[in-house]
Design a protein around this motif. Sequence first.
Motif, PDB file in Angstrom:
ATOM      1  N   CYS A  19     -87.753 -49.716  57.152  1.00 24.73           N
ATOM      2  CA  CYS A  19     -86.535 -49.997  56.393  1.00 24.73           C
ATOM      3  C   CYS A  19     -86.771 -49.782  54.902  1.00 24.73           C
ATOM      4  O   CYS A  19     -85.935 -49.197  54.200  1.00 24.73           O
ATOM      5  CB  CYS A  19     -86.094 -51.431  56.676  1.00 24.73           C
ATOM      6  SG  CYS A  19     -84.529 -51.895  55.902  1.00 24.73           S
ATOM      7  N   ALA A  83     -80.046 -52.855  53.994  1.00 28.04           N
ATOM      8  CA  ALA A  83     -79.981 -51.472  54.484  1.00 28.04           C
ATOM      9  C   ALA A  83     -78.542 -51.002  54.582  1.00 28.04           C
ATOM     10  O   ALA A  83     -78.210 -49.867  54.193  1.00 28.04           O
ATOM     11  CB  ALA A  83     -80.674 -51.370  55.839  1.00 28.04           C
ATOM     12  N   ALA A 178     -82.163 -47.941  60.325  1.00 29.23           N
ATOM     13  CA  ALA A 178     -82.995 -49.006  59.757  1.00 29.23           C
ATOM     14  C   ALA A 178     -82.366 -50.375  59.961  1.00 29.23           C
ATOM     15  O   ALA A 178     -83.044 -51.350  60.327  1.00 29.23           O
ATOM     16  CB  ALA A 178     -83.231 -48.747  58.268  1.00 29.23           C
TER      17      ALA A 178
END
Length: 437
Positions: A19, A83, A178
Amino acid sequence: MNEGYGPRAWVVWGVGLFCYAVVVMHRTSLGVAGLEAAAHFGTTPGVISTFVVLQLAVYAIAQVPIGLLLDRFGSRALLTAGALCAGGGQVLLALADDLPMAYVARVLLGVGDACIFNSVLRLLPRWFAPRLVPVLSQVTGMFSALGQIAAVGIALPLIQGFGWTTGLLLAASTTLVAAAATATLVRNAPAGEPTAVVVDPIRKIPANIAEVVKHPATQLGFWIHFTAGFSMNTFVFMWGMPYLMVGQGLSQLAAAGLFTLLSAASMVAGPIMGALTAKHPLRRSNLSLLVIGPLILIWAVVLAWPGRAPLPLLILLVIVLAVNGPGTGIGFDFPRTNLPVTRLGAANGVVIAGGFTGGTLLILAMGIFLDRIAGGGDYTAEHLRLAWLLQVPFFVVGLSGFLLSRRRLRRRMAADGVIVPSWREVVERIRRQRGTR
């Protein structure tokens, strides 16, 4: 690693790393595609630099509030939300046709980006043994290099190959992957263990923030991150590529190669820095000086060089910049070993703000300076050389803050019975040990 956590610890950390690398790719996209952005919006690289300034300013300002949210809700929630927010910012930038919408996009990216690194760092004390945390913290920071490589190797080719809008949208899709991975696989702590989150009454939040900020370990971490980080952040996020291409006459391919070298060298330096930090906990601040000193020296040589600097010197510059990337990570070790785990989110947020505050101010100062000295025209090599000299007061301020906060922390440590021996005492002890053999 703590016994009993097994492979799950590495899965949780690995997903956090993925991520982080994805979001860094989007964070640095304008650093490698600044010329394409200027062409798309019909403006100058100096104006595009304000995109980066805004993004990094939001990133730095958001660190303490995000740190408080992290202490309250844990890493999983902040990684997922970060994210998605960063991806939303890139989608909006891809669809933007005017500057105001582009600025909103960079604000979203800055907020999302602010959630990620601190969240991954906070996982480490919960999932791994203390002796591994310094090394794993450096390896975590190392993954920013993978994100930078992805910006050069994925984001830039997508933009050049498919155009601004389609290329950015394709790149932004990685944030969905992610976010899904973190929501599914990341946990704040191993099963059966307390998650070490804190829920303070709202009235106590200002006092708790003040307590964290006033602690000399937090302040020393901030100044280490500031002094080791502002130059590299400025180079990576905005003015490195123009300097290499315009200031040093390199092709885009050659400049991109140096950026890749910077990222690769940072990946190599990270674990070494972490191992040294873990092995010499009383010499962590000296280690940071050993990486900052060569940075000042190499910039002095490059900027004083008559005409274009030779390629080996530029290679050395990017390597030293790369080493200072992990050098900023030394700053996180001071709050980790001096503050309770329930305050690490806020404390690490203050530390992270260091290098990004410095980088934001320097990017802005260089952009304003270049636009004024160029009078609206194209930048020259001499313009860029003069602009990079604006680093000097930043180094002076950073080193002054470093020395003052270190003195305060060592006085506090001494009051607790932890004495940092002088170098003379260390040498004398080594001499006596050798004499008894």
